[in-house]
Write an enzyme that holds these catalytic residues in place. Structure first.
Site, PDB file in Angstrom:
ATOM      1  N   CYS A 171       0.828  -1.201   0.000  1.00 16.91           N
ATOM      2  CA  CYS A 171       0.000   0.000   0.000  1.00 16.91           C
ATOM      3  C   CYS A 171       0.871   1.263   0.000  1.00 16.91           C
ATOM      4  O   CYS A 171       0.899   2.002   0.984  1.00 16.91           O
ATOM      5  CB  CYS A 171      -0.906  -0.065   1.220  1.00 16.91           C
ATOM      6  SG  CYS A 171      -2.224   1.112   1.137  1.00 16.91           S
ATOM      7  N   GLU A 172       1.630   1.445  -1.062  1.00 15.92           N
ATOM      8  CA  GLU A 172       2.497   2.606  -1.271  1.00 15.92           C
ATOM      9  C   GLU A 172       2.608   2.803  -2.778  1.00 15.92           C
ATOM     10  O   GLU A 172       2.850   1.835  -3.506  1.00 15.92           O
ATOM     11  CB  GLU A 172       3.933   2.357  -0.762  1.00 15.92           C
ATOM     12  CG  GLU A 172       4.083   2.139   0.711  1.00 15.92           C
ATOM     13  CD  GLU A 172       4.020   3.414   1.537  1.00 15.92           C
ATOM     14  OE1 GLU A 172       4.263   4.510   0.987  1.00 15.92           O
ATOM     15  OE2 GLU A 172       3.699   3.302   2.732  1.00 15.92           O
TER      16      GLU A 172
END
Ligand SMILES: Cc1ncc(COP(=O)(O)O)c(C=O)c1O
Length: 403
Positions: free
Chosen positions: A333-334
């Site tokens: 989640c980046e």
């Protein structure tokens, strides 16, 4: 294929993401570097930081290399891989008291000291233990390595080492202490260096200082020129060959007559590894750009997110058809979790296997459990055979330290 082993079959058996190393390539590369310096007395101290998996480090030892450790943990890796303390040099800009006590009492070949304060601490610990510590002084020659700023270490703006003048003054004042033996000078100007000049200038800085010290009666044992030799991550990238590297360094070291130490990491292990990953989803944007979402991410290979590094990405069993324009992205989640931006791949489908190239250095060793992702397994291929040399972490492995 990796050597004569099928990458698809290995991935099928062990799962993905998966780091795979070629034993033959690891060994051939140590040998090639050693051969390039054969004309001059030298030792290759493999930089464990590049890949600290025990099976990899043991291959280095089997080929006659010695070890360069960057922390107490890496000293233990070196010892477990079978290196003797007198085959280990110890570098690090912030060595703790405990690390220094361990290094001094083990009697390492050299502690590469980074500052006058550290020299004083080494002296005090050696005195307290009734021993004599072997130290080399790390010089910062103020050289631009020409590589990414995050992996350049030899300019005055960087935290590493001392100026040649500081090093000179310090060696002169400390050369006669009972519990310190200044055995060498050390320099490491950066990593992924692709031209001769920075490497030559780094070596020249310590060779010049060694010659000055010799005229003043301070006689050293070795010059340690660090690591840094780059590899072609991009197919057409111009790099130095091992012979060109030796041709840059040897003429400046030879007049000193001192034994040469090299600390290569990336050049040996990077091209001997691939990261295997499976496609888990495909998302086509309105403008036709495809996100190829794979099961490996920045937790398995940090270099693209950390340095904007470029790694070749290929389909292991390419399908026929028109190539697609895509970004290969991980599941983390980046937004920086992108393994390859603006790439072309043959048509891919969910479940297909991709290989990310040149991941044998600064790959698995930089892994993290971010997003609570267990670390990938690692496999060593030898001819047609292969074995798991680091098993895949389980969720229980990952959570066992939570109390
Ligand atoms: C002191 C030292 N020696 C050796 C190395 C190995 O460098 P490379 O992997 O570029 O050969 C490094 C890495 O940056 C280092 O910091």
């Amino acid at each position: 294929m990796c050597e004569e082993a099928s990458l698809s079959a290995i991935a099928e058996a062990v799962g993905t993401p998966l780091h795979v190393y070629s034993r033959g390539e690891l060994r051939a590369r140590v040998r090639a570097l050693d051969a390039a310096f054969a004309a001059y007395p030298h030792d290759l101290h493999y930089a464990i930081k590049a890949n600290a998996t025990l099976a990899v480090v043991r291959e280095m030892r089997a080929e006659g290399a010695h070890a360069d450790a960057n922390s107490g943990g890496e000293i233990d890796v070196a010892l477990r891989a079978g290196f003797r303390p007198d085959q280990i040099v110890f570098t690090g800009v912030g060595k703790t008291h405990e690390e220094l006590v361990r290094a001094i009492t083990l009697g390492l070949k050299a502690i590469n000291a980074e500052s006058p304060g550290e020299m004083e601490r080494i002296d005090a610990i050696a005195r307290a233990h009734g021993t004599c510590a072997r130290v080399a002084v790390r010089v910062n020659p103020d050289v631009d390595a020409g590589s990414h700023p995050h992996i350049s270490t030899g300019s005055r703006a960087n935290k590493f080492g001392m100026t040649p003048a500081q090093a000179h003054a310090m060696v002169t004042s400390m050369a006669t202490r009972d519990h310190l033996k200044v055995v060498g000078l050390h320099v490491h100007v950066g990593s992924q260096i692709t031209s001769a000049d920075p490497l030559r200038q780094g070596a020249a800085a310590i060779a010049d200082l060694a010659m000055t010290l010799a005229t003043e009666g301070v006689h050293l044992e070795h010059l340690d020129v660090g690591g840094g030799l780059g590899i072609p991550y991009q197919p057409d990238q111009a790099v130095l060959s091992a012979d060109e590297y030796a041709a840059a360094v040897l003429p400046v070291v030879r007049p000193t007559g001192l034994r040469l130490i090299l600390e290569p990491g990336r050049w040996i292990t990077a091209p001997a590894g691939v990261l295997l990953t499976r496609v888990v989803d495909l998302k086509t944007q309105e403008e036709g750009r495809v996100f190829v979402i794979v099961d490996a991410g920045m937790t398995d290979l940090l270099r693209p997110a950390l340095y904007g590094a470029w790694h070749g990405i290929e389909a292991v069993e390419p399908r026929d058809g028109a190539h697609i324009a895509c970004d290969v992205v991980g599941p983390v989640c980046e937004t920086s979790d992108t393994l390859g931006k603006e790439r072309e791949l043959p048509p891919v489908e969910v479940g297909d296997l991709l290989a990310v190239r040149d991941t044998g250095a600064y790959g698995a060793i930089m892994a993290s459990n971010y997003n609570r992702r267990p670390m990938a397994a690692e496999v060593m291929v030898d001819g047609a055979g292969w074995r798991v040399v680091r098993r895949r972490q389980t969720v229980d492995d990952m959570l066992q330290w939570d109390v």
